[in-house]
Design a protein around this motif. Structure first.
Motif, mmCIF file in Angstrom:
data_model
loop_
_atom_site.group_PDB
_atom_site.id
_atom_site.type_symbol
_atom_site.label_atom_id
_atom_site.label_comp_id
_atom_site.label_asym_id
_atom_site.label_seq_id
_atom_site.Cartn_x
_atom_site.Cartn_y
_atom_site.Cartn_z
ATOM 1 N N ASP A 1 6.066 0.784 -5.116
ATOM 2 C CA ASP A 1 7.087 1.138 -4.125
ATOM 3 C C ASP A 1 6.474 1.341 -2.737
ATOM 4 O O ASP A 1 6.751 2.324 -2.052
ATOM 5 C CB ASP A 1 7.836 2.399 -4.564
ATOM 6 N N ILE A 2 5.662 0.397 -2.327
ATOM 7 C CA ILE A 2 4.947 0.467 -1.052
ATOM 8 C C ILE A 2 5.602 -0.489 -0.055
ATOM 9 O O ILE A 2 6.001 -1.603 -0.400
ATOM 10 C CB ILE A 2 3.460 0.094 -1.243
ATOM 11 N N ILE A 3 5.693 -0.070 1.197
ATOM 12 C CA ILE A 3 6.205 -0.913 2.271
ATOM 13 C C ILE A 3 5.103 -1.871 2.720
ATOM 14 O O ILE A 3 3.942 -1.494 2.821
ATOM 15 C CB ILE A 3 6.664 -0.049 3.464
ATOM 16 N N ILE A 4 5.487 -3.116 3.006
ATOM 17 C CA ILE A 4 4.564 -4.095 3.573
ATOM 18 C C ILE A 4 4.949 -4.346 5.026
ATOM 19 O O ILE A 4 6.099 -4.665 5.332
ATOM 20 C CB ILE A 4 4.597 -5.424 2.809
ATOM 21 N N LEU B 1 1.808 2.285 2.998
ATOM 22 C CA LEU B 1 1.979 1.068 3.774
ATOM 23 C C LEU B 1 0.801 0.125 3.547
ATOM 24 O O LEU B 1 -0.359 0.561 3.531
ATOM 25 C CB LEU B 1 2.063 1.432 5.270
ATOM 26 N N ILE B 2 1.099 -1.157 3.348
ATOM 27 C CA ILE B 2 0.104 -2.223 3.349
ATOM 28 C C ILE B 2 0.361 -3.059 4.597
ATOM 29 O O ILE B 2 1.475 -3.535 4.811
ATOM 30 C CB ILE B 2 0.195 -3.108 2.095
ATOM 31 N N VAL B 3 -0.677 -3.211 5.435
ATOM 32 C CA VAL B 3 -0.547 -3.952 6.687
ATOM 33 C C VAL B 3 -1.316 -5.264 6.556
ATOM 34 O O VAL B 3 -2.512 -5.258 6.246
ATOM 35 C CB VAL B 3 -1.101 -3.146 7.878
ATOM 36 N N ILE B 4 -0.627 -6.372 6.801
ATOM 37 C CA ILE B 4 -1.285 -7.673 6.808
ATOM 38 C C ILE B 4 -1.059 -8.350 8.152
ATOM 39 O O ILE B 4 -0.148 -7.987 8.903
ATOM 40 C CB ILE B 4 -0.803 -8.578 5.648
ATOM 41 N N ASN B 5 -1.903 -9.314 8.461
ATOM 42 C CA ASN B 5 -1.826 -10.064 9.712
ATOM 43 C C ASN B 5 -1.855 -11.543 9.326
ATOM 44 O O ASN B 5 -2.876 -12.043 8.869
ATOM 45 C CB ASN B 5 -3.027 -9.679 10.578
ATOM 46 N N GLN C 1 1.613 -12.253 -4.731
ATOM 47 C CA GLN C 1 0.786 -11.271 -5.440
ATOM 48 C C GLN C 1 0.760 -9.931 -4.696
ATOM 49 O O GLN C 1 0.801 -8.867 -5.316
ATOM 50 C CB GLN C 1 -0.636 -11.809 -5.616
ATOM 51 N N ILE C 2 0.691 -9.997 -3.363
ATOM 52 C CA ILE C 2 0.733 -8.763 -2.567
ATOM 53 C C ILE C 2 2.062 -8.043 -2.781
ATOM 54 O O ILE C 2 2.107 -6.816 -2.959
ATOM 55 C CB ILE C 2 0.521 -9.084 -1.071
ATOM 56 N N ILE C 3 3.144 -8.802 -2.779
ATOM 57 C CA ILE C 3 4.466 -8.214 -3.011
ATOM 58 C C ILE C 3 4.555 -7.601 -4.403
ATOM 59 O O ILE C 3 5.103 -6.504 -4.578
ATOM 60 C CB ILE C 3 5.557 -9.286 -2.800
#
Length: 400
Positions: A190-193, A160-164, A181-183
């Motif tokens: 294959d990581i969930i954002i 998981l990548i968590v952004i705010n 770029q994050i996507i």
């Protein structure tokens, strides 16, 4: 037993917010009443909620009216409609964020979290046994983190990548090209954002017509994304305790829904009806206009305060949201932000949030300011802070 670290910002607010005269720590746009909400609507005769309706559990996953209105907002200006069934309601965004972590990560998983940010976004994954790395933003880069550093943080077990976005406490935004770029990084592995978007869509200093204006993460074409939001910040309705979880991926929603059954049967019928009324096309535009105009007015007042006190403080001017992160110093050395905030409250009644306590020890001298409160209160409170800086700053300890 799970080890629970103190939730520092909430502990600080719990201790002090009811004892302040000028609460310039509050992160909600100045709260409104139900009567004021009705006045903002174009249809003032329409009922906000039906008092004749039996008080059952109601719709388990969220009322149709509320989820339809949220789906419409997420689908605006995109060619891809978000189905209402891809949204779950929660008692506030704080539970929405908890449920995302609780449903998706555990021992053996790795989580990357945008930082500085609201503590629960990285602390809950830790409590659940995940390994957490912080993707750090710095004032030297206008609080925008480096995509190269994100790539270096990726591990084989990154889940998981968590952004705010917009970010608490800095008011910075991750713009459209950076989101892409994050996507790209997430899709490659294959990581969930998970994007905490509780301050969206309160954009006061970036134009929606700007090519870099940040859309919701759900509008970027990557299915393995989750957005969380609430009625508290941009919509000025914290008292109804309504948040939500939305995703383009129905399997993620189903996974979270299964976990949600253990924490939430349903959300208050009355709260959901008020939220649905606020997000209805007849009301939402006036409500947001009120809050964005308030933010635009007050950010100018805050900027004048920073300029007036430029020998004692500095900042990166926020682009969105309700918060700013301001660094106070004396003769070039950062003050102890806790001592600063405590003495400020004692002598003036002004409440700020100490950055070193509530957002990380490295943020020496920083305080979080919530500036989208009622304008006169913000203006009066900041005048009190200027007086304190001029008369009492020498009494404040320096950061160690």
């Amino acid at each position: 037993m799970v080890k629970i670290e103190q939730f520092s910002v909430e502990a600080w607010m719990d201790k002090h917010e009811n004892n302040s005269r000028y609460n310039i720590a509050e992160t909600c746009a100045a709260s409104i009443s139900i009567d004021q909400l009705r006045e903002l609507s174009e249809d003032k005769q329409r009922e906000i909620f039906d008092t004749s309706k039996p008080l059952t559990y109601g719709a388990i996953r969220g009322s149709d009216n509320l989820r339809n209105n949220l789906a419409r907002l997420y689908s605006a200006r995109t060619g891809n409609t978000l189905p209402p069934q891809n949204i779950l309601t929660t008692p506030g965004a704080i539970q929405a964020n908890y449920l995302v972590a609780y449903s998706l990560v555990g021992p053996g998983d790795h989580v990357i979290c945008h930082y500085p940010t609201y503590q629960s976004l990285y602390e809950i994954p830790k409590q659940l046994g995940a390994e957490v790395d912080l993707w750090k933003a710095t004032p030297e880069n206008n609080w925008i983190p480096s995509i190269d550093e994100l790539k270096q943080l990726i591990k084989p077990n990154t889940k998981l990548i968590v952004i705010n976005n917009p970010q608490n406490p800095t008011g910075a935004v991750l713009k459209k090209s950076l989101l892409q770029q994050i996507i790209d990084v997430a899709a490659k592995h294959d990581i969930i954002i998970h994007s905490d978007e509780v301050y969206r869509p309160l954009f006061h200093s970036i134009n929606p017509l700007d090519s870099e204006f940040p859309p919701s993460i759900l509008s970027m074409g990557y299915e393995k994304t989750i957005a969380t939001g609430s009625m508290s910040k941009a919509y000025a309705l914290a008292g109804i305790r309504i948040g939500w979880i939305a995703s383009r991926d129905p399997s993620l929603i189903e996974t979270i829904a299964e976990a949600r059954h253990y924490t939430t049967i349903s959300v208050s019928f009355f709260d959901e009806e008020i939220a649905a009324y606020a997000l209805d096309p007849s009301t939402v535009h006036s409500l947001l206009s009120r809050n964005i105009n308030l933010a635009k007015t007050n950010i100018e007042i805050l900027e004048k305060f920073v300029i007036k006190n430029e020998d004692e403080c500095e900042w990166v001017r926020p682009l969105a949201g309700t918060t700013a992160f301001i660094k106070f110093h004396r003769e070039g050395k950062p003050v102890d932000s806790v001592d600063f905030c405590e003495k400020l409250l004692e002598k003036t009644g002004v409440l700020f949030v100490p950055g070193s306590m509530c957002f990380g020890e490295e943020f020496k001298g920083y305080v979080r300011v919530g500036f989208v409160n009622h304008t006169e209160g913000v203006k009066e409170g900041l005048n009190k802070v200027t007086q304190f800086v001029r008369k009492n700053l020498d009494e404040v300890a320096l950061a160690e």
